[in-house]
Scaffold this motif. Structure first.
Motif, PDB file in Angstrom:
ATOM      1  N   SER A 172       0.860  -1.113  -0.066  1.00  0.00           N
ATOM      2  CA  SER A 172      -0.234   0.073  -0.092  1.00  0.00           C
ATOM      3  C   SER A 172       0.952   1.189  -0.306  1.00  0.00           C
ATOM      4  CB  SER A 172      -0.873  -0.054   1.182  1.00  0.00           C
ATOM      5  OG  SER A 172      -0.215   0.198   2.249  1.00  0.00           O
ATOM      6  N   ALA A 173       0.184   2.333  -0.115  1.00  0.00           N
ATOM      7  CA  ALA A 173       0.828   3.708  -0.014  1.00  0.00           C
ATOM      8  C   ALA A 173       1.628   3.723   1.350  1.00  0.00           C
ATOM      9  CB  ALA A 173      -0.276   4.769  -0.281  1.00  0.00           C
ATOM     10  N   ASP A 174       1.180   3.422   2.217  1.00  0.00           N
ATOM     11  CA  ASP A 174       1.661   3.681   3.554  1.00  0.00           C
ATOM     12  C   ASP A 174       2.849   2.886   3.967  1.00  0.00           C
ATOM     13  OD1 ASP A 174      -0.470   5.107   4.673  1.00  0.00           O
ATOM     14  OD2 ASP A 174      -1.100   3.762   6.060  1.00  0.00           O
ATOM     15  N   ALA A 175       2.798   1.727   3.230  1.00  0.00           N
ATOM     16  CA  ALA A 175       4.076   0.762   3.018  1.00  0.00           C
ATOM     17  C   ALA A 175       5.375   1.676   2.287  1.00  0.00           C
ATOM     18  CB  ALA A 175       3.817  -0.443   2.591  1.00  0.00           C
ATOM     19  N   LEU A 176       4.881   2.102   1.476  1.00  0.00           N
ATOM     20  CA  LEU A 176       5.817   2.967   0.557  1.00  0.00           C
ATOM     21  C   LEU A 176       6.404   4.139   1.392  1.00  0.00           C
ATOM     22  CD1 LEU A 176       7.527   3.588  -2.064  1.00  0.00           C
ATOM     23  CD2 LEU A 176       5.525   4.944  -2.753  1.00  0.00           C
ATOM     24  N   ALA A 177       5.280   4.693   1.827  1.00  0.00           N
ATOM     25  CA  ALA A 177       5.895   5.951   2.667  1.00  0.00           C
ATOM     26  C   ALA A 177       6.976   5.304   4.003  1.00  0.00           C
ATOM     27  CB  ALA A 177       4.625   6.830   3.402  1.00  0.00           C
ATOM     28  N   THR A 178       6.325   4.543   4.729  1.00  0.00           N
ATOM     29  CA  THR A 178       7.234   4.157   5.885  1.00  0.00           C
ATOM     30  C   THR A 178       8.639   3.694   5.655  1.00  0.00           C
ATOM     31  OG1 THR A 178       5.308   2.996   6.634  1.00  0.00           O
ATOM     32  CG2 THR A 178       7.038   2.469   7.760  1.00  0.00           C
ATOM     33  N   ARG A 179       8.656   2.753   4.377  1.00  0.00           N
ATOM     34  CA  ARG A 179      10.004   2.342   3.804  1.00  0.00           C
ATOM     35  C   ARG A 179      10.857   3.611   3.504  1.00  0.00           C
ATOM     36  NH1 ARG A 179       6.709  -1.470   4.373  1.00  0.00           N
ATOM     37  NH2 ARG A 179       6.953  -3.300   4.619  1.00  0.00           N
ATOM     38  N   MET A 180      10.354   4.613   2.733  1.00  0.00           N
ATOM     39  CA  MET A 180      11.139   5.795   2.404  1.00  0.00           C
ATOM     40  C   MET A 180      11.559   6.438   3.516  1.00  0.00           C
ATOM     41  SD  MET A 180       9.476   6.832  -1.374  1.00  0.00           S
ATOM     42  CE  MET A 180      10.656   8.029  -1.841  1.00  0.00           C
ATOM     43  N   ASN A 181      10.615   6.744   4.474  1.00  0.00           N
ATOM     44  CA  ASN A 181      11.054   7.331   5.602  1.00  0.00           C
ATOM     45  C   ASN A 181      12.012   6.766   6.454  1.00  0.00           C
ATOM     46  OD1 ASN A 181       9.253   9.579   5.511  1.00  0.00           O
ATOM     47  ND2 ASN A 181       7.496   8.440   6.274  1.00  0.00           N
ATOM     48  N   SER A 182      11.984   5.338   6.661  1.00  0.00           N
ATOM     49  CA  SER A 182      13.021   4.596   7.292  1.00  0.00           C
ATOM     50  C   SER A 182      14.167   4.670   6.588  1.00  0.00           C
ATOM     51  CB  SER A 182      12.460   3.232   7.518  1.00  0.00           C
ATOM     52  OG  SER A 182      13.605   2.543   7.844  1.00  0.00           O
ATOM     53  N   ALA A 183      14.518   4.736   5.303  1.00  0.00           N
ATOM     54  CA  ALA A 183      15.742   4.742   4.566  1.00  0.00           C
ATOM     55  C   ALA A 183      16.039   6.066   4.302  1.00  0.00           C
ATOM     56  CB  ALA A 183      15.589   3.965   3.473  1.00  0.00           C
ATOM     57  N   ASP A 184      15.240   7.244   4.574  1.00  0.00           N
ATOM     58  CA  ASP A 184      15.680   8.475   4.183  1.00  0.00           C
ATOM     59  C   ASP A 184      16.008   8.650   2.743  1.00  0.00           C
ATOM     60  OD1 ASP A 184      15.732  10.751   5.809  1.00  0.00           O
ATOM     61  OD2 ASP A 184      17.153   9.881   7.215  1.00  0.00           O
TER      62      ASP A 184
END
Ligand code: ATP
Ligand code: MG
Length: 658
Positions: A172-184
């Motif tokens: 999902s969109a959320d999963a994408l955001a979480t991963r981009m945030n976590s990896a900067d």
């Protein structure tokens, strides 16, 4: 069924060990059983054999540095580039015309890339990334389905030393955001959409929704045009059309960057059973050596083979065994975009026949689906090109194993049941197909050089036939190095349970239960904590529960897995409505939507059951086992220890267990 066939079925049903077929052994990459002893005696030096499969820019000084365990380092001070190893060196060796990727689109179109052509594409894409400002060590997120641009982008990242972080397109969109945030991560390559069963799916809207949740500035988003005119969408200011942009770099030469062995090759987030997903960090030298070695030793891959792993590149299996391992060995890797039953249930076998696939690697959930559809589908095709079969992702039940052996392998192909994890980088427990006998249902012994065993709660090895937990005593080159930006969690997750830090004795704990037999064959029983395995996708119950209780009107929820003939397990939700609410169809729909939003369609519940109470022990813990039994339609055991035994029948009545 004819009498002959019935006799054969009966014989197969009784047989519990299988010798590797002679015809396979004659040509296998590894046939000497002495390899187990050889690796044990010469450990860790034995791993030079894996490193020797690669071309190094700079020789390493030591195979293993364990001075800061469990932060092990492999092939220290060696320098290497993964894209060079997967592309250039084959071209330099005169194999540029061999096919690297044979892509099969769901709608029937195909794309073929020779090693030379793939190298050209990768160089153009690498130049494009550099042009956008991507520098060595910048993490690039790739959010794409099974289209050739995905492996091209991975190898382009590897070429310039920018680690990639692939997010499964179904997430999902959320999963994408979480991963981009976590990896900067400031760079993203995605696509406009893709096809499923002939329908165009919108991917860019989901991407854009995800981008709204990214907390830092995203400098560039490159959008692959997969749908042509089938979708109207506008590109934002920082978004670029992939074809237009990459065309500016056509014909570029991009020298592969020499990376230190221990430099990060990629991040791969696992599903995450407890809250935040874990960013598993893999490095260049050790990971590549290990994925190449296991591709050679277990999958028996050779350069002139056509090999097909039907996993999605969005999972570790696709990273190690569609992209890095097979391409490092110079083979032809088949990549299929779509679903196994489109346009019909023989699609997989049509692809095998057409491409004369030698080696086929898939998941037990797929095999159970093939079984359910019936043997007439594979029977329509000539599968005689196959010489080896593999499975991964979950335990395979002996009945499915034997069906695979007979109806796909024609009793002429060994099956490797490969146990491993995102964290291990490559296979750990499985048979060597030219050496070991096979026991359906059991993955096999640990691979040479892998010191795995089954222990009890105190860390003592269990007797043959007993159940316990898998542990691994020695490090191995493909192991994760740490969890991204979280060394503490790395130690807590994997090294706390059985290690003795003071004595500097480190034991890796994969959190899987298992049994071992008198021949050291390990049968994996499943995981220690609560995870549901839906069609090979592992979903954390806690994550789903938290989505459901986030819905207004839901007071409490318990999520468990119930047996499912095809998916392996399916999601069952038991929920208590808040006071003033009823378990209405509308509430059910909102709960289902919340799951869809936070996890994705893969977590779609089989049933949502509303109840006024959940079965609890006297200490107040939800009796999950009981809920699992209800979901699976099993006999319910003794319920007298419950605080509220009367609720059980109530719930059971509501669950249809057909
Ligand atoms: P997370 O740890 O975040 O929950 P995950 O464990 O679901 O993620 P993966 O690393 O893809 O994600 O899955 C590895 C797990 O899959 C193993 O720990 C094991 O439980 C299971 N598994 C993989 N291969 C096999 C196999 N051949 N037999 C039995 N189980 C397997
Ligand atoms: Mg796991």
């Amino acid at each position: 069924m004819s009498q002959d066939n019935a006799d054969l079925e009966a014989r197969l049903a009784e047989q519990d060990t299988f010798e590797p077929p002679e015809s396979f052994v004659e040509q296998a990459n590894i046939t000497d059983p002495g390899i187990y002893e050889e690796f044990e005696e010469n450990w860790p030096g034995c791993w030079e054999r894996a490193a020797d499969l690669l071309s190094w820019d700079e020789e390493y000084d030591a195979v293993l540095d364990d001075s800061d365990a469990p932060f092990y380092e492999w092939f220290t001070n060696g320098e290497i580039n993964a894209s060079y190893n997967c592309l250039d060196r084959h071209v330099e060796d005169g194999a540029g015309d061999n096919v690297a990727i044979e892509w099969e689109g769901e709608l029937g179109e195909t794309r073929t890339y020779t090693y030379e052509e793939l190298l050209d594409e990768v160089e153009d894409t690498a130049a494009m990334l550099r042009g956008l400002g991507v520098e060595e060590d910048d993490i690039v997120t790739l959010y794409m389905p099974m289209i050739p641009e995905l492996p091209i982008a991975m190898l382009a990242c590897a070429r310039i030393g920018a680690p990639h972080s692939v997010v499964f397109a179904g997430f999902s969109a959320d999963a994408l955001a979480t991963r981009m945030n976590s990896a900067d991560s400031e760079y993203l390559i995605t696509c406009d959409g893709y096809y499923r069963r002939g329908d165009a799916l919108d991917h860019i809207s989901k991407t854009n929704e995800g981008l709204e949740g990214v907390e830092h500035e995203v400098s560039d988003v490159v959008v692959v045009d997969r749908l042509g005119d089938d979708l109207d969408h506008e590109l934002a200011d920082n978004q670029h059309d992939y074809d237009d942009l990459v065309a500016e770099y056509e014909g570029s030469t991009v020298e592969p960057v020499a990376r230190d062995s221990e430099d990060m090759l990629f991040l791969m987030y696992t599903s995450g059973t407890t809250g935040q997903p874990k960013g598993v960090k893999h490095t260049t030298g050790g990971y590549l050596a290990y994925s190449a070695w296991t591709s050679h030793a277990v999958l028996d891959i050779e350069a002139d083979d056509t090999y097909w792993c039907s996993a999605d590149i969005g999972w570790i299996t696709g990273h190690s065994y569609i992209v890095y391992g097979p391409l490092a060995l110079g083979t032809t890797s088949v990549m299929y975009e779509g679903t196994p039953d489109y346009p019909d249930k023989d699609r997989m076998w049509e692809i095998v026949e057409k491409n004369e696939v030698d080696i086929f690697y898939t998941a037990p959930t797929a095999i159970r689906a093939f079984m359910k559809w019936g043997e007439e589908y594979p029977a329509q095709h000539d599968l005689s090109s196959l010489r080896l079969l593999g499975t991964v992702g979950e335990p395979i039940n002996p009945r499915a194993w034997k069906w695979y052996y007979k109806h796909i392998g024609n009793e002429e192909c060994p099956i490797v049941d490969t146990w491993w994890q995102t964290e291990t980088g490559g296979m750990m427990i499985t048979t060597l197909p030219g050496v070991c006998e096979m026991k359906p249902g059991s993955a096999g012994p640990p691979l040479p050089g892998i010191d795995a065993q089954v222990v009890d709660a105190n860390g003592e090895e269990v007797d043959a036939g007993q159940a316990g937990y898998v542990t691994v005593n020695n490090p191995w080159p493909g192991m994760l190095r740490t969890l991204y930006d979280n060394d503490e969690r790395f130690i807590n997750e994997y090294w706390n349970e059985y290690s003795d830090a003071e004595a500097d004795e480190w034991v890796y704990f994969p959190e899987d239960g298992a049994k071992i037999d008198e021949d050291d064959y390990i049968t994996i029983l499943g995981r220690v904590d609560d995870v549901i395995n839906v069609s090979g996708h592992r979903l954390g119950t806690m994550e789903i529960e938290s989505a459901v209780v986030g819905v207004e009107g839901v007071a409490e929820a318990a999520v468990v897995g119930g047996d499912h003939e095809v998916k392996g397990e399916a999601v069952y939700v038991y929920a208590i409505p808040e006071d003033g609410y009823e378990g209405s169809a509308e509430l059910e729909e909102r709960a289902a939507e919340a799951i869809l939003d936070s996890i994705g369609p893969i977590a779609k519940p089989e049933e949502i059951v509303f109840t006024h109470e959940l079965p609890k022990t006297r200490s107040g813990k939800i009796m999950r086992r009981l809920l699992e039994d209800i979901a699976s339609g099993n006999e319910l055991g003794n319920t007298s220890t419950l605080r509220n035994p009367d609720v059980v029948d109530d719930i059971a009545e509501q669950v249809s267990t057909d």
